[in-house]
Design a protein around this motif. Structure first.
Motif, PDB file in Angstrom:
ATOM      1  N   ASN A  69       0.816  -1.210   0.000  1.00  0.00           N
ATOM      2  CA  ASN A  69       0.000   0.000   0.000  1.00  0.00           C
ATOM      3  C   ASN A  69       0.853   1.264   0.000  1.00  0.00           C
ATOM      4  OD1 ASN A  69      -2.712  -0.866  -0.166  1.00  0.00           O
ATOM      5  ND2 ASN A  69      -2.655  -1.556   1.961  1.00  0.00           N
ATOM      6  N   ARG A  70       2.041   1.197   0.587  1.00  0.00           N
ATOM      7  CA  ARG A  70       2.952   2.334   0.500  1.00  0.00           C
ATOM      8  C   ARG A  70       3.328   2.588  -0.976  1.00  0.00           C
ATOM      9  NH1 ARG A  70       6.539   4.799   3.958  1.00  0.00           N
ATOM     10  NH2 ARG A  70       6.379   3.140   5.542  1.00  0.00           N
ATOM     11  N   GLN A  71       3.556   1.512  -1.711  1.00  0.00           N
ATOM     12  CA  GLN A  71       3.883   1.653  -3.130  1.00  0.00           C
ATOM     13  C   GLN A  71       2.732   2.309  -3.903  1.00  0.00           C
ATOM     14  OE1 GLN A  71       5.616  -1.933  -4.997  1.00  0.00           O
ATOM     15  NE2 GLN A  71       6.001  -2.732  -2.924  1.00  0.00           N
ATOM     16  N   LEU A  72       1.499   1.929  -3.546  1.00  0.00           N
ATOM     17  CA  LEU A  72       0.341   2.540  -4.200  1.00  0.00           C
ATOM     18  C   LEU A  72       0.270   4.035  -3.909  1.00  0.00           C
ATOM     19  CD1 LEU A  72      -2.521  -0.085  -3.639  1.00  0.00           C
ATOM     20  CD2 LEU A  72      -1.088   0.237  -5.661  1.00  0.00           C
ATOM     21  N   MET A  73       0.505   4.409  -2.644  1.00  0.00           N
ATOM     22  CA  MET A  73       0.468   5.823  -2.282  1.00  0.00           C
ATOM     23  C   MET A  73       1.533   6.606  -3.049  1.00  0.00           C
ATOM     24  SD  MET A  73       1.154   7.703   1.381  1.00  0.00           S
ATOM     25  CE  MET A  73       2.937   7.433   1.162  1.00  0.00           C
ATOM     26  N   GLU A  74       2.731   6.053  -3.124  1.00  0.00           N
ATOM     27  CA  GLU A  74       3.816   6.743  -3.830  1.00  0.00           C
ATOM     28  C   GLU A  74       3.499   6.891  -5.313  1.00  0.00           C
ATOM     29  OE1 GLU A  74       7.112   4.318  -2.791  1.00  0.00           O
ATOM     30  OE2 GLU A  74       7.399   5.262  -0.813  1.00  0.00           O
ATOM     31  N   LEU A  75       2.897   5.868  -5.921  1.00  0.00           N
ATOM     32  CA  LEU A  75       2.494   5.956  -7.323  1.00  0.00           C
ATOM     33  C   LEU A  75       1.458   7.063  -7.514  1.00  0.00           C
ATOM     34  CD1 LEU A  75       2.467   4.888 -10.242  1.00  0.00           C
ATOM     35  CD2 LEU A  75       0.717   3.228  -9.501  1.00  0.00           C
ATOM     36  N   ALA A  76       0.476   7.136  -6.604  1.00  0.00           N
ATOM     37  CA  ALA A  76      -0.558   8.173  -6.701  1.00  0.00           C
ATOM     38  C   ALA A  76       0.045   9.561  -6.558  1.00  0.00           C
ATOM     39  CB  ALA A  76      -1.618   7.944  -5.619  1.00  0.00           C
ATOM     40  N   ARG A  77       1.039   9.700  -5.674  1.00  0.00           N
ATOM     41  CA  ARG A  77       1.697  11.005  -5.498  1.00  0.00           C
ATOM     42  C   ARG A  77       2.481  11.384  -6.761  1.00  0.00           C
ATOM     43  NH1 ARG A  77       4.308  10.451  -0.533  1.00  0.00           N
ATOM     44  NH2 ARG A  77       2.531  11.447   0.495  1.00  0.00           N
ATOM     45  N   GLN A  78       3.189  10.417  -7.346  1.00  0.00           N
ATOM     46  CA  GLN A  78       3.946  10.688  -8.572  1.00  0.00           C
ATOM     47  C   GLN A  78       3.034  11.144  -9.706  1.00  0.00           C
ATOM     48  OE1 GLN A  78       6.015   7.044  -9.394  1.00  0.00           O
ATOM     49  NE2 GLN A  78       7.227   7.113  -7.490  1.00  0.00           N
ATOM     50  N   ARG A  79       1.837  10.595  -9.753  1.00  0.00           N
ATOM     51  CA  ARG A  79       0.892  10.915 -10.831  1.00  0.00           C
ATOM     52  C   ARG A  79      -0.022  12.076 -10.467  1.00  0.00           C
ATOM     53  NH1 ARG A  79       0.310   6.560 -14.598  1.00  0.00           N
ATOM     54  NH2 ARG A  79      -1.822   7.255 -15.025  1.00  0.00           N
ATOM     55  N   SER A  80       0.224  12.730  -9.305  1.00  0.00           N
ATOM     56  CA  SER A  80      -0.571  13.883  -8.830  1.00  0.00           C
ATOM     57  C   SER A  80      -2.053  13.530  -8.707  1.00  0.00           C
ATOM     58  CB  SER A  80      -0.389  15.082  -9.782  1.00  0.00           C
ATOM     59  OG  SER A  80       0.962  15.472  -9.836  1.00  0.00           O
ATOM     60  N   MET A  81      -2.312  12.310  -8.273  1.00  0.00           N
ATOM     61  CA  MET A  81      -3.697  11.841  -8.104  1.00  0.00           C
ATOM     62  C   MET A  81      -4.161  11.896  -6.653  1.00  0.00           C
ATOM     63  SD  MET A  81      -3.469   8.437 -10.528  1.00  0.00           S
ATOM     64  CE  MET A  81      -5.199   8.013 -10.351  1.00  0.00           C
ATOM     65  N   LEU A  82      -3.236  12.118  -5.745  1.00  0.00           N
ATOM     66  CA  LEU A  82      -3.541  11.992  -4.323  1.00  0.00           C
ATOM     67  C   LEU A  82      -4.319  13.211  -3.825  1.00  0.00           C
ATOM     68  CD1 LEU A  82      -2.796   9.714  -2.345  1.00  0.00           C
ATOM     69  CD2 LEU A  82      -0.869  11.110  -1.594  1.00  0.00           C
ATOM     70  N   VAL A  83      -5.485  12.967  -3.199  1.00  0.00           N
ATOM     71  CA  VAL A  83      -6.311  14.041  -2.624  1.00  0.00           C
ATOM     72  C   VAL A  83      -6.798  13.592  -1.253  1.00  0.00           C
ATOM     73  CG1 VAL A  83      -7.080  14.896  -4.880  1.00  0.00           C
ATOM     74  CG2 VAL A  83      -8.441  13.153  -3.678  1.00  0.00           C
ATOM     75  N   SER A  84      -7.271  14.549  -0.472  1.00  0.00           N
ATOM     76  CA  SER A  84      -7.906  14.209   0.805  1.00  0.00           C
ATOM     77  C   SER A  84      -9.371  13.899   0.554  1.00  0.00           C
ATOM     78  CB  SER A  84      -7.777  15.360   1.801  1.00  0.00           C
ATOM     79  OG  SER A  84      -8.677  16.398   1.474  1.00  0.00           O
ATOM     80  N   LYS A  85      -9.983  13.215   1.508  1.00  0.00           N
ATOM     81  CA  LYS A  85     -11.402  12.842   1.336  1.00  0.00           C
ATOM     82  C   LYS A  85     -12.288  14.069   1.238  1.00  0.00           C
ATOM     83  CE  LYS A  85     -12.461  12.255   6.301  1.00  0.00           C
ATOM     84  NZ  LYS A  85     -11.142  12.670   6.794  1.00  0.00           N
TER      85      LYS A  85
END
Length: 377
Positions: free
Chosen positions: A350-366
């Motif tokens: 799951n850490r890898q998933l979070m890092e991938l989302a951050r690299q792709r600028s997909m990460l947001v708060s709820k």
């Protein structure tokens, strides 16, 4: 083993000589709680009225010990069985304390004069259900929830061996629901009381009952322990659930999952994802959830609400294959919400998933997710 305090023999109940439910076999021993569940109109109240002499059974017999209830006089029956049914009388100009005192009439003389012992029982019953402060209030001028507790105090101070309750948690807020059920459990333990009741709240019935009687159509469909009754498939069948879901493990209900391809990927676990899953469901946004171990507390809710769940076997490290599959699903989504703040040794995928989302600028708060921002078609 304790002897049965109440049991029925091939009981059939109904109205106007027409059976509603047939072949009812009920038994309860002192120190037990038996709960009746089933759809509205299934006949739970009719059964309770029939075993408390408010309705004449169509056929069969109800026994208290070895004696038919119809062989007992009113006084003996009232000293053995106390009843609180849905709805209540509308006493004119009676204070709450006087309503509770009426529970002592099976023990008073013809004049209904209460002794010091009677007053003590009334006082203790009112204290037990927290209605002492209502003693001087007009019964018709208090809330429905307060009336329910006053009527329970009346039933308790009757000092029965069997307490019969029809939807006792109706009109009560969550605090008083929990208090009432705690009181019942305490009475069962301390006074070896037998309780027979009907409940609509499945989560409460699952937690308080020793045995559960399930009514469906014109018969008793199942009779067993909560562990035997409260399974996902059976509750859906009993209530004919075709929308939403029921999770027997937690006794929880969930609404329908949003339809469509997943627009948001939720990285959760250890209960952190549940509020987010429900928020997305309320917004009507289809989502994927992962990577969840199959024994994770998030899993049952994710399984009910997500359109896709990526899982790993319980107690196993997340494999590269599972991570790759989750990454493919994540990349097809528009946004990613990570509910986790820390990642254990078993959860590095799951850490890898979070890092991938951050690299792709997909990460947001709820809180950044709005249904108007995401095209769910």
């Amino acid at each position: 083993m304790k002897e049965e305090i109440l049991h029925t023999a091939r009981l059939a109940v109904g109205y106007n000589k027409k059976p509603l439910i047939r072949d009812i076999e009920i038994s309860i021993r002192p120190g037990q709680i038996l709960t009746l569940i089933g759809p509205n109109g299934a006949g739970k109240s009719t059964i309770l009225k029939s075993i408390t002499r408010q309705l004449e059974p169509i056929s069969g017999t109800v026994y208290l010990g070895k004696q038919s209830i119809h062989q007992l006089n009113e006084r003996d029956f009232a000293q053995t069985v106390s009843v609180m049914m849905t709805g209540w009388a509308e006493p004119e100009l009676m204070r709450c304390e006087e309503v509770v005192e009426s529970g002592r009439f099976p023990y008073t003389g013809r004049l209904g004069i209460l002794s010091a012992h009677d007053h003590k029982q009334v006082r203790e019953a009112m204290e037990l259900v927290h209605v002492t402060e209502l003693a001087a209030r007009d019964f018709n001028c208090i809330s429905d929830g307060q009336r329910q507790r006053v009527m329970l105090a009346r039933a308790i101070c009757q000092e029965p061996d069997i307490l019969v309750l029809d939807e006792p948690t109706s009109f009560l807020d969550i605090r008083h629901k929990l208090e009432l059920l705690s009181i019942l459990k305490d009475l069962v333990r301390r006074k070896n009381l037998a309780v027979i009741m009907s409940l609509h709240e499945l989560d409460l019935a699952q937690k308080i009952s020793d045995h559960v009687l399930c009514i469906r159509d014109d018969h008793v469909d199942r009779y067993g322990t909560p562990e035997e009754v409260f399974t996902d498939d059976y509750i859906r069948t009993l209530y004919r659930v075709d929308r939403g879901s029921y999770t027997g493990l937690y006794g929880s209900l969930e609404l329908d999952a949003p339809q469509g391809k997943p627009q948001v990927f939720v990285i959760g676990g250890d209960g952190t994802g549940i509020p987010v899953y429900r928020r997305l469901q309320r917004l009507g946004i289809p989502f994927a959830a992962g990577i969840l171990h199959e024994n994770d507390v998030d899993y049952p809710v994710a399984n009910a609400l997500a359109c896709q769940v990526i899982t790993e076997c319980a107690f196993e490290p997340i494999t590269d294959t599972t991570v790759q599959h989750a990454q493919e699903v994540l990349c097809r989504c528009k946004k990613v919400i990570c509910c986790l703040e820390r990642f254990g040794t078993m959860n590095q995928g799951n850490r890898q998933l979070m890092e991938l989302a951050r690299q792709r600028s997909m990460l947001v708060s709820k809180d950044e997710i709005r249904s108007s921002d995401i095209n769910c078609t």
